[in-house]
Every structure is written in C-alpha cells, then in structure tokens.
Design a protein around this motif. Structure first.
Motif, PDB file in Angstrom:
ATOM      1  N   TYR A   1       2.222   1.643  -3.337  1.00 52.93           N
ATOM      2  CA  TYR A   1       1.164   2.161  -4.220  1.00 52.93           C
ATOM      3  C   TYR A   1       1.008   3.661  -4.022  1.00 52.93           C
ATOM      4  O   TYR A   1       0.957   4.437  -4.987  1.00 52.93           O
TER       5      TYR A   1
ATOM      6  N   GLN B   1       0.829  -1.203   0.000  1.00 54.96           N
ATOM      7  CA  GLN B   1       0.000   0.000   0.000  1.00 54.96           C
ATOM      8  C   GLN B   1       0.864   1.253   0.000  1.00 54.96           C
ATOM      9  O   GLN B   1       0.579   2.234  -0.705  1.00 54.96           O
TER      10      GLN B   1
ATOM     11  N   HIS C   1       1.086   6.834  -6.496  1.00 54.55           N
ATOM     12  CA  HIS C   1      -0.284   7.162  -6.891  1.00 54.55           C
ATOM     13  C   HIS C   1      -0.792   8.364  -6.095  1.00 54.55           C
ATOM     14  O   HIS C   1      -0.384   8.606  -4.963  1.00 54.55           O
TER      15      HIS C   1
END
Length: 817
Positions: free
Chosen positions: A480, A477, A484
């Motif tokens: 990510y 996460q 992102h």
C-alpha cells in the motif's frame, strides 16, 4: 677381634648353623642339587671367624679357612714372616700358593695333610666336604717343629735372595711359633673335627635346602606374582589408595600421585578429607562409615591437586578384612574423569542449548521420525497447532499439522512425506492455511528438511513454520505504502506513472490530465508550522478525492503538487470537474485562510497526441495560473498572519503601530523620499511578524525570559524574513526585518552586521523599537519616562544604535528637531 671367650667351639658352631641354613635357603635357587656350592654360602663366616679368634686367644695358634678357589674366608694369627715377607714377593708368594694347592688335595673329612713349604714353614690342612663336594680346607700352619734345628743360614740367604730386610726378616722368624709334634697333632685333630663338623652341618643344611626347593619354587612364583602386582600397582593407569579405619592414607600408587601432583611422603598418614574440595568434606565424614559398614562404594566427587586445580574423580572401593573378618584397610580405585565430565557437560550444554533454542525460537518447529510420527514440538508449534507435546507425541504428522489451500480449501500435500521421499528441503506452496485443533485458521509459510546422520541416512524430518498472518498484513501495508502517499493517503507518483501507461489506450480516450499546485504551502509552513502545512495538504487531498469519480485517479506527485487522470473525459467535462473542486475548496480554510490551488489541464483524444507532451502542457498551464493566483494569496496570507499575531498578543499590535509611526517620523526628519517613508512605515508594522512562530506562553510571559526562551525569541527575525520573502513585493522589507536586531558595534543578531552594513531602515527601526519598549508597559521591567528612555538611547549610541540617528530621534522626541 669379634670373639667371645668362654664359649665352647661346638656351641658357637651350632649357633651359626641357623645362619648358615638361612644362607643356603636364600641362595640355592637351582631346580636340582647338582649345581656347584660355595663355601661362603653355607657357613656363617663371621661366627667361624669369632670362633677361631677365641681359639687363637687361648692357644696362640694360627688358623685359616680357604675355599676351593683359594679365597681366604677366615684367618687368625698369621705370622709377620708370611704376611710381610713371603706373600709380598712374587717368588716366595708362588711358594705359598704351591703349598696351599698341595694341602688342598686332602679330600677325606676328619683327616689332614702336612707340608713344609719352600719358604721353610710347616702348613697343615683338613678338607671341608659337603654333599660329596669339597668346598675348601681348614689350615693350620706357619710354624716350626720344636725338635727341628733352625737353619739360620737358609733364612739369611733367602732374605738376601729376595731383597728382604735381613734383620727384620730374622726378627719375624724368631716370632714364628715352635710346637712339638704332639701339640701339632692335637691341634690338627681339633681342626679336623672342626672341618668334619662344618662338613656335617653343611650337608645337613644342604639337605634342608633340597627340601625347601619346592617351597622356594612356590615362593618364587609368589614373588613373581607379587612382582606382577607391584608392576600393576606402579604402572596401572588408574589411581589406587588404601585407607585405615579412620580414613588416613596407608598406601597410594604412582598414578594416584601423578593425578594429584603430590609426593608420597606428603600423602601417607594424612586424612583423606584434606585432599577433597571443601564442599565434599562433610559428605566424606558421613559416607565413610557407610562404606565400612556395607563393604563397598561407588561415588563421584572433586579433589584438589597440589597446585589447587579441581579434578572430578570416579571412585570405586572395597573393604579388605583380616583373617578374623575384622576391618583391615580399604582398597580403592580412583579415575580422573574431569575431561570426561567436561565433555559430558559440553554435550549436556549443547543439548540444553539446542532445547532452549528450539523452545525459544520464534518459529514453530516439529520434528518427526522416519515414519512421520511426531517426536518434538516447541512452544510456538504447540500454540499454532493447538496440540501439546504430550498429545502430539507419536501422532502422525498429518493429524497434528493439517494444512489446506487458502482459496481452493483442498488439503495440501504432506510436506514430511515429500521430504522422506525426496531427501531434499522443500517449501510450502503460497496461500497455505494451517487448521489448529480448535479450528482456528492461520496463514502460514514453512519449510521441511531431512535430518541426516553421519552415515548419510535420513533419520527424520524437521518442519519449521510460522504464522504468516501479521507478515501478510505488513506486506500488504508495504505494498500500500509503495503506491500511496503516507500523508494524504492518495496514490503516489509511482502508482500514477504505472496507471498512466495502463490508461493510455483508445478505450479510455479522451483521457484528461489535470495538474494542480497548492498555493502558499511554504508560507503556511514558515508562519504556522509544518503541522498546519500538513493539514493544508490533507484537506486539499480530501477535496480532490471527494470531487472526483470512482474511476478517476488522484495522486500526489510532489510536495504541493497533485495530478488527476480522468479516463473517458473530454476537456469540457474536465473543466466542469475543476470548477467543482474550486467550489469545494472555497468551503475549506487553514489557520483562517482560504485554500487556494492552481490548476492546468490537457486532454488526449487520439494516438497522435503524445501523453508526455500533454502532461507538460498541463503543467505549464498550472504554473501560468499560479503566477496570477499566487501573489494575491500570499498577500492575504501575510495580512492574516499579522492579524493572528495581534490576536495572540494585544501588546504586539500597539507596539507595531507605534514603531511604524516613529519610523515614519524619523524618515521624514531625514528627508527621505515619499516611497521610502511609505516602505519604512510598512516595515515598522511588519518588523515583528516572525513572532507568529513564537509560542503564546513566551509572548505573554509576565516575567523575564529564560535562556532557552530567549533563544527561541531571537528566531523571530529569521522567521519574519522567510515569511515576507514569499511575496516578491516584500523582499526589501524582508531584508530589513532580518537585520532590525543588528547592533552598531556588530554584536547583534542574526548576522552580526556592523555600522553602515546594517540597512538604514533597520537602524531606524532599532531605535524606534527600543524607545517604544522602554516607554511601554512591560510586566518584567518598569516603564521609563521619555527622558530616561532618551538617556538610555544616548548611553548606547555608538554601540547598539547609530549615533547620528540617535541625535535625530532625540531631537524629534524633545521637540528640538
């Protein structure tokens, strides 16, 4: 005088024999009988003194017993002529000593010698001999024979020679007794027999003493033993106590007193329970009878020192019995083990802390011996492996801790065996799976370390591991999020920059870069709140993603800026993609407004093209597009905001129109220019545009606003200002909106402007706004008549309102202008 008249001398002597015997027994300590005896040690001096005093009372005759060293042990009836004169002057005293010495030569018991001393007095003696050793003599003297003529002149000359008081000396001479020779003979016979009797008794006692020597030796050894016991008793490192049948103290040793801080007098006779801590007293009552019944005991309890300190005592006791086997007393040893108990408790607490830590720690822990067999597992280890402590105890570690590579599915090396071989800390390789007893697989990370004792020897291994599944998810996460945008889910600037480097190669040329910027984001945020602004960005991101292809890169690189990379895409195809995006955007809206995005693009076709220069050109093109697209969008947004406000509150629409009309009339009455009147009319319509940010509940509240609600309501001037500032054509009106609640006296808001510092349009609007509010229907206040409203304006002219403008407005309303 200690004499006892009426008793026969032999009776007194026999009575004193026991005392003399005791004296001999107590004093003769030599191993043989050759040691010199002392006369004072074998006769009862006091008894013989009493005997001779009785004799003197009856006969008036003097007597004395002198030991072999010249020490007078017993004397009675000595004459003043001796005690006050002869033995007081050095020369006459020497005559006395000479007489004593000569008379001491008598050696045969029962015989006597007589001697006339140089001082003119007669003395006699009989020896006292014990075991062949002459210990002294019995003397009788200081007399003159009755048949002798007294030479008075001799004594006068002697008084003059030695400086005696002649009269006193002769008087003392007159008191000297005169005996006939038969009487002297009889007295000396008596004294000789007395001496012989003393000699016999002394010999008897001496013989008894010899017989007692062995007993004395044994007694000496016993005393030595007792001394050793006494020393042990007093110097022993342990406390000793003895209790009677009822538990009262008979004896304690110094160490006991030292441990508990008492004086002996404070302890002896007291009940043992009084020295115990309160919670142990009842236990003593119950256990003491058991102690007496079984004859021994071992116990631990707490006692109180004199200063109140609590001590932990180890207690060992036995019962002492008398010759008949009956209870006599207790014999108990006490040891202060407080410090030992403290250490034990510390050790226990440390072990419990280790155990608690081990079983509370979030990581799984397994401990093994040097053979790799499981010794300890905490709860986490039991949960992850599926083995209980009892099941795993003694099992090989590889049976309990089964690990494989996540990708190859091959068994991993045994970490415990590696640690035992290397004696160093190791960590598991990445991508390790633990297979639990029930077959569940978990990603884990771990380390193993040797357990080394004080001698540096490895005594086992501790294996620490944890479930890495959630952590991996979190890391994924994080990875990510690092690439992102958290709001839109698109790639972020960091990812875009890395991808730009990756894609910038001939294989991906032509490479098109498309920059885009969302129009009106700030206006939406100010007008409808940031939640609406976020929705604008999310919808825009979705349209961009939907319109692009799988290999295209879409990223959000700023607050309202997006960028797209189209590999292997020329300028024409890029333009088609942009048009497709615009078509999709026309189908979306936010707060009733269409979504407007400005675009700019450039395409790299060869190595000669600098990708960063192309990026700048695309960005410039986007801003150029924004210059034409932005204002029209902002204008439409403002129109939509007004419409939305009127939809929220019908009263606001009517109010805005009426205020606008009255502002227009005031402007005309003031002779303002046409463009100024037009601006003033527009201002009247927009003056409350900031109320779009106020909740419907407050706008339409039937009653009076609370303080908190009023504070929120007062923000509408600043909100309106920010909304209108987004449109360059409305910046002047924005300033009027910000100031339309300022007061002439400076007590208004938000800036506290005063008098002419307040823009004229704002002062005009303040009057029109107040008049319309007073004459319109309001649920929280009654409607005022025009006359009443005019009166209110006049009352507040010069404080709230511009007084000159109030006159103008009153003239307009009353028809006098």
């Amino acid at each position: 005088m200690n004499g006892e008249p009426g008793k026969h001398p032999e009776t007194v002597l026999k009575a004193s024999a026991a005392t003399a015997d005791q004296q001999l027994t107590a004093t003769i300590e030599a191993p043989n009988g050759d040691d010199e005896l002392e006369l004072a040690e074998i006769i009862d001096v006091a008894a013989v003194q009493s005997l001779l005093e009785n004799f003197h009372q009856i006969t008036g005759m003097l007597a004395a017993i002198v030991d072999s060293k010249g020490q007078v042990l017993v004397s009675v009836g000595w004459q003043d002529i001796c005690t006050k004169f002869h033995r007081c002057h050095p020369e006459t005293a020497r005559n006395c000593v000479e007489s004593d010495t000569l008379l001491a030569r008598a050696t045969e018991p029962g015989t006597f010698l007589s001697y006339r001393c140089k001082n003119g007095m007669w003395d006699m003696s009989s020896p006292i001999v014990v075991a062949g050793q002459q210990l002294g003599n019995i003397y009788f003297g200081q007399f003159i024979y009755a048949d002798e003529a007294l030479d008075q002149e001799f004594f006068r000359q002697q008084a003059r020679r030695y400086g005696f008081d002649e009269a006193a000396y002769l008087a003392a001479l007159d008191r000297v007794p005169r005996y006939d020779r038969e009487t002297v003979k009889a007295v000396m016979s008596y004294h000789a027999k007395l001496g012989a009797m003393i000699s016999d008794l002394g010999f008897h006692n001496f013989s008894l003493a010899r017989m007692l020597r062995e007993q004395q030796r044994v007694e000496a050894e016993l005393r030595e033993s007792e001394e050793r016991f006494k020393m042990l008793f007093t110097k022993a490192p342990l406390g000793y106590q003895s209790l009677d049948f009822d538990g009262h103290f008979i004896e304690v040793n110094p160490k006991w007193l030292e441990i508990l801080g008492y004086q002996k007098a404070e302890v002896i006779g007291k009940w043992f329970g009084d020295f115990l801590c309160p919670e142990y007293v009842e236990g003593f009552r119950k256990r003491f009878p058991l102690f007496k019944a079984q004859g021994y005991i071992h116990s631990e309890f707490e006692m109180k020192t004199k200063d109140g300190q609590r001590l932990t005592i180890a207690f060992d006791g036995k019962i002492g019995y008398d010759a008949d086997g009956a209870f006599k007393q207790t014999h108990c040893i006490l040891q202060d083990i407080t410090q030992q108990k403290t250490f034990e408790n510390q050790l226990y607490n440390e072990k419990e802390l280790f155990r608690t830590t081990l079983f509370s720690i979030g990581d799984a822990v397994i401990s093994t011996d040097t053979q790799g067999r499981v010794l300890i597992m905490n709860k986490v280890a039991q949960q992850l492996t599926g083995w209980t402590q009892d099941q795993a105890l003694g099992q090989p570690i590889e049976a309990v801790f089964q690990i494989i590579n996540e990708f190859t599915r091959e068994s991993c090396d045994n970490p415990v065996a590696k640690v035992l071989a290397s004696k160093t800390i190791i960590e598991l390789a990445n991508h390790t799976l633990l297979i639990a007893k029930d077959g569940v697989e978990r990603v884990i990370e771990d380390s193993a370390a040797p357990i080394i004792d004080e001698q540096g020897q490895v005594t086992g291994v501790v294996l620490v591991f944890r479930d890495f599944t959630e952590k991996r998810k979190n890391l994924d996460q994080i990875a990510y999020l690092s690439f992102h945008d958290h709001l839109t889910g698109l790639y972020n600037r960091r990812f875009y920059e890395e991808e730009l480097v990756r894609l910038d190669n001939p294989r991906n040329w032509p490479l098109s870069i498309v920059m885009s910027d969302v129009n009106g984001l700030k206006l939406i945020n100010d007008s409808f709140g940031h939640a609406s602004g976020d929705q604008l960005l999310i919808k825009t991101a979705k349209v961009l993603t939907d319109a692009c292809r799988a290999d295209d890169i879409v990223a959000r690189i700023g607050g309202d800026e997006f960028i797209m990379l189209f590999p292997r895409t020329d300028a024409l195809e890029a333009a088609k993609l942009i048009n497709r995006i615009k078509e999709l955007l026309q189908k979306e809206s936010i707060e009733g407004l269409e979504i407007s995005v400005s675009f700019g693009s450039e395409t790299k076709t060869s190595a000669a093209d600098d990708i960063h220069e192309l990026f700048k050109k695309a960005e410039d093109m986007m801003y150029h597009d924004k210059l034409y697209e932005g204002p029209s969008i902002k204008g439409r947004v403002i129109d939509n905001i007004v419409a939305a406000l009127h939809q929220k509150s019908n009263r606001e629409e009517v109010h805005a129109r009426q205020v606008s009309e009255r502002c227009e009339r005031i402007g005309a009455a003031l002779g303002m220019e046409a463009y100024q009147i037009k601006e003033l009319k527009a201002f009247g319509l927009l003056h409350d545009i900031g109320k779009i940010a106020i909740s419907d509940t407050i706008l339409n509240k039937p009653g009076q606003l609370s303080d908190a609600e009023w504070l929120e309501m007062k923000n509408h001037a600043e909100v309106g200002y920010r909304i209108l500032c987004t449109n360059n054509e409305l910046t002047a009106i924005a300033d009027y909106v910000l100031a339309h609640h300022e007061r002439w006296d400076g007590s208004g808001y938000p800036k506290g402007l005063k008098a002419d510092a307040i823009p004229l349009p704002a002062r005009i609007c303040a009057i029109a706004d107040a008049y319309d509010a007073m004459t319109s229907d309001r649920s929280y206040k009654p409607v005022l008549s025009p006359e009443a409203a005019i009166a209110e304006l006049q009352n507040h002219a010069g404080s709230q309102f511009d007084p000159e403008l109030v006159l103008v407005f009153v003239g307009l309303v009353s028809g006098t202008a």
